[in-house]
Design a protein around this motif. Structure first.
Motif, PDB file in Angstrom:
ATOM      1  N   LYS A 123     -61.118  -9.429  -6.110  1.00 34.79           N
ATOM      2  CA  LYS A 123     -60.707 -10.673  -5.441  1.00 34.79           C
ATOM      3  C   LYS A 123     -59.244 -10.572  -5.011  1.00 34.79           C
ATOM      4  CE  LYS A 123     -63.529 -14.259  -7.552  1.00 34.79           C
ATOM      5  NZ  LYS A 123     -63.484 -15.367  -8.516  1.00 34.79           N
ATOM      6  N   TYR A 164     -68.989 -17.266 -12.289  1.00 37.11           N
ATOM      7  CA  TYR A 164     -68.428 -17.902 -13.495  1.00 37.11           C
ATOM      8  C   TYR A 164     -69.547 -18.336 -14.426  1.00 37.11           C
ATOM      9  CZ  TYR A 164     -64.101 -18.033 -10.803  1.00 37.11           C
ATOM     10  OH  TYR A 164     -62.988 -17.674 -10.073  1.00 37.11           O
ATOM     11  N   TYR A 197     -54.480 -20.634 -21.921  1.00 38.60           N
ATOM     12  CA  TYR A 197     -53.258 -21.351 -21.537  1.00 38.60           C
ATOM     13  C   TYR A 197     -52.591 -21.979 -22.773  1.00 38.60           C
ATOM     14  CZ  TYR A 197     -54.929 -20.992 -16.680  1.00 38.60           C
ATOM     15  OH  TYR A 197     -55.357 -20.543 -15.456  1.00 38.60           O
TER      16      TYR A 197
HETATM   17  N1  LIG Z   1     -46.556 -18.334 -18.270  1.00 37.72           N
HETATM   18  C1  LIG Z   1     -47.120 -18.830 -17.185  1.00 37.72           C
HETATM   19  O1  LIG Z   1     -46.566 -19.735 -16.562  1.00 37.72           O
HETATM   20  C2  LIG Z   1     -48.455 -18.300 -16.693  1.00 37.72           C
HETATM   21  C3  LIG Z   1     -48.900 -18.671 -15.414  1.00 37.72           C
HETATM   22  C4  LIG Z   1     -50.147 -18.214 -14.988  1.00 37.72           C
HETATM   23  C5  LIG Z   1     -50.907 -17.395 -15.799  1.00 37.72           C
HETATM   24  N2  LIG Z   1     -50.446 -17.034 -17.033  1.00 37.72           N
HETATM   25  C6  LIG Z   1     -51.294 -16.207 -17.904  1.00 37.72           C
HETATM   26  O2  LIG Z   1     -51.932 -15.195 -17.150  1.00 37.72           O
HETATM   27  C7  LIG Z   1     -53.283 -15.015 -17.598  1.00 37.72           C
HETATM   28  C8  LIG Z   1     -54.258 -15.190 -16.420  1.00 37.72           C
HETATM   29  O3  LIG Z   1     -54.078 -16.476 -15.871  1.00 37.72           O
HETATM   30  P1  LIG Z   1     -55.182 -17.117 -14.892  1.00 37.72           P
HETATM   31  O4  LIG Z   1     -54.586 -18.379 -14.373  1.00 37.72           O
HETATM   32  O5  LIG Z   1     -55.708 -16.091 -13.951  1.00 37.72           O
HETATM   33  O6  LIG Z   1     -56.325 -17.452 -15.990  1.00 37.72           O
HETATM   34  P2  LIG Z   1     -57.867 -17.863 -15.758  1.00 37.72           P
HETATM   35  O7  LIG Z   1     -58.021 -18.686 -14.533  1.00 37.72           O
HETATM   36  O8  LIG Z   1     -58.342 -18.419 -17.046  1.00 37.72           O
HETATM   37  O9  LIG Z   1     -58.604 -16.457 -15.465  1.00 37.72           O
HETATM   38  C9  LIG Z   1     -58.448 -15.350 -16.298  1.00 37.72           C
HETATM   39  C10 LIG Z   1     -59.451 -14.273 -15.882  1.00 37.72           C
HETATM   40  O10 LIG Z   1     -60.769 -14.593 -16.373  1.00 37.72           O
HETATM   41  C11 LIG Z   1     -61.669 -14.834 -15.295  1.00 37.72           C
HETATM   42  N3  LIG Z   1     -62.406 -16.049 -15.668  1.00 37.72           N
HETATM   43  C12 LIG Z   1     -61.868 -17.241 -16.014  1.00 37.72           C
HETATM   44  N4  LIG Z   1     -62.825 -18.129 -16.353  1.00 37.72           N
HETATM   45  C13 LIG Z   1     -64.001 -17.492 -16.199  1.00 37.72           C
HETATM   46  C14 LIG Z   1     -65.365 -17.891 -16.378  1.00 37.72           C
HETATM   47  N5  LIG Z   1     -65.683 -19.125 -16.805  1.00 37.72           N
HETATM   48  N6  LIG Z   1     -66.351 -16.992 -16.119  1.00 37.72           N
HETATM   49  C15 LIG Z   1     -66.019 -15.737 -15.708  1.00 37.72           C
HETATM   50  N7  LIG Z   1     -64.747 -15.289 -15.527  1.00 37.72           N
HETATM   51  C16 LIG Z   1     -63.746 -16.159 -15.767  1.00 37.72           C
HETATM   52  C17 LIG Z   1     -60.802 -15.045 -14.049  1.00 37.72           C
HETATM   53  O11 LIG Z   1     -61.494 -14.658 -12.871  1.00 37.72           O
HETATM   54  P3  LIG Z   1     -61.088 -15.261 -11.415  1.00 37.72           P
HETATM   55  O12 LIG Z   1     -59.725 -14.720 -11.109  1.00 37.72           O
HETATM   56  O13 LIG Z   1     -62.166 -14.726 -10.529  1.00 37.72           O
HETATM   57  O14 LIG Z   1     -61.103 -16.770 -11.523  1.00 37.72           O
HETATM   58  C18 LIG Z   1     -59.613 -14.126 -14.360  1.00 37.72           C
HETATM   59  O15 LIG Z   1     -59.924 -12.786 -14.061  1.00 37.72           O
HETATM   60  C19 LIG Z   1     -53.502 -16.028 -18.714  1.00 37.72           C
HETATM   61  O16 LIG Z   1     -53.341 -15.375 -19.957  1.00 37.72           O
HETATM   62  C20 LIG Z   1     -52.409 -17.047 -18.510  1.00 37.72           C
HETATM   63  O17 LIG Z   1     -52.021 -17.637 -19.727  1.00 37.72           O
HETATM   64  C21 LIG Z   1     -49.233 -17.463 -17.475  1.00 37.72           C
END
Ligand SMILES: NC(=O)c1ccc[n+]([C@@H]2O[C@H](COP(=O)([O-])OP(=O)(O)OC[C@H]3O[C@@H](n4cnc5c(N)ncnc54)[C@H](OP(=O)(O)O)[C@@H]3O)[C@@H](O)[C@H]2O)c1
Length: 253
Positions: free
Chosen positions: A103, A177, A193
């Motif tokens: 993606k 998902y 998160y």
């Molecule tokens: N410190 C900060 O401000 C900050 C900011 C942003 C992120 N982060 C960290 O970076 C990491 C990734 O963040 P994110 O926003 O990408 O997290 P996310 O939306 O929860 O997604 C994490 C990964 O899992 C996949 N995923 C999520 N839910 C799913 C489901 N129900 N079924 C199948 N696959 C699923 C997503 O795929 P898709 O990409 O296809 O949805 C992505 O590859 C996290 O650990 C977060 O805490 C930190």
């Protein structure tokens, strides 16, 4: 002296931006992952984007450590190790573990993440390793330090476990998902998160610093609205989504 003021200014600017981001993200979900949509300009592969936007946090902090003037005693070494424990993983390991069928995300989102990480690593690194004047060895015995370190490590474990659980929902090449179950997913939609927020609140406590506090505030401002968007998205897309589950805080919200 002038650079000390610049460091302070970067922290204040970060706090001001965090307030704006917090308000804006309640109306506009950041356009990546499930919330990706048209209208945000050219796109870049997710994997490259994560590496580019997160690597300044690991590298700039390491440069600040190398150039720092404070005594390199145990508290300082612990701060360095904790930060790099998080960011070496986030920048150089996590991007190779995601299963998203290649993606993409908008370059604009990547640039915002890049700019934030640059400023945040600079603000924290220069403060800790130069402008703080150092932390005495007795800081190890201070409750703020060890409670903060315990929170940081607990948040790290929660964040990594939850990210692992989410990526295990897909086989390689899949992009859809599923509803996650087990552990803290029983009570909330976004334990990854919550883990991240606990980590940086622990960091703020352990370092007892304004840049640390600003980072914790920023993380909450960024991730609380995103957890709310994810939670609403799950309800909109899965008729059987568990009704008792909250977005981010078990039993509350
Ligand atoms: N410190 C900060 O401000 C900050 C900011 C942003 C992120 N982060 C960290 O970076 C990491 C990734 O963040 P994110 O926003 O990408 O997290 P996310 O939306 O929860 O997604 C994490 C990964 O899992 C996949 N995923 C999520 N839910 C799913 C489901 N129900 N079924 C199948 N696959 C699923 C997503 O795929 P898709 O990409 O296809 O949805 C992505 O590859 C996290 O650990 C977060 O805490 C930190």
């Amino acid at each position: 002296m002038i650079e000390g003021k610049l460091n302070f200014f970067v922290v204040l600017a970060g706090l001001a931006v965090a307030a704006g981001v917090f308000a804006a993200l309640f109306f506009i979900s950041a356009p990546y992952g499930r919330h990706l949509r048209r209208g945000w300009g050219p796109l870049i592969a997710n994997q490259s984007s994560w590496i580019i936007m997160e690597s300044p946090a690991a590298l700039v902090f390491a440069v600040c450590f190398a150039l720092g003037s404070v005594p390199r005693n145990l508290p300082i070494l612990v701060f360095f190790a904790l930060w790099e424990l998080h960011y070496i993983h986030r920048a150089f390991i996590y991007p190779f573990t995601i299963r998203d069928g290649h993606k993409k995300m908008p370059i604009a989102v990547m640039l915002m993440g890049f700019a934030f990480n640059l400023g945040n690593a600079y603000a924290n690194g220069r403060f800790l390793f130069t402008f703080s004047g150092g932390y005495p060895q007795r800081w190890l015995m201070d409750a703020r330090f060890w409670v903060g370190v315990i929170l940081f490590l607990t948040g790290t474990i929660l964040n990594r476990w939850a990210d692992l659980t989410l990526r295990s929902l897909r086989q390689p090449g899949e992009t859809g998902y599923r509803i996650p179950y087990g552990g803290l997913f029983r009570w909330i939609s976004c334990p990854n998160y919550l883990g991240e927020i606990v980590e940086w609140c622990g960091w703020a406590l352990a370092t007892w610093s304004l840049p640390g506090l600003a980072f914790a505030v920023w993380t909450i401002a960024n991730l609380a609205p995103r957890a709310r968007s994810h939670h609403a998205w799950y309800h909109a897309n899965f008729a059987d989504y568990p009704g008792e589950r909250k977005a981010l805080i078990p039993g509350l919200w």
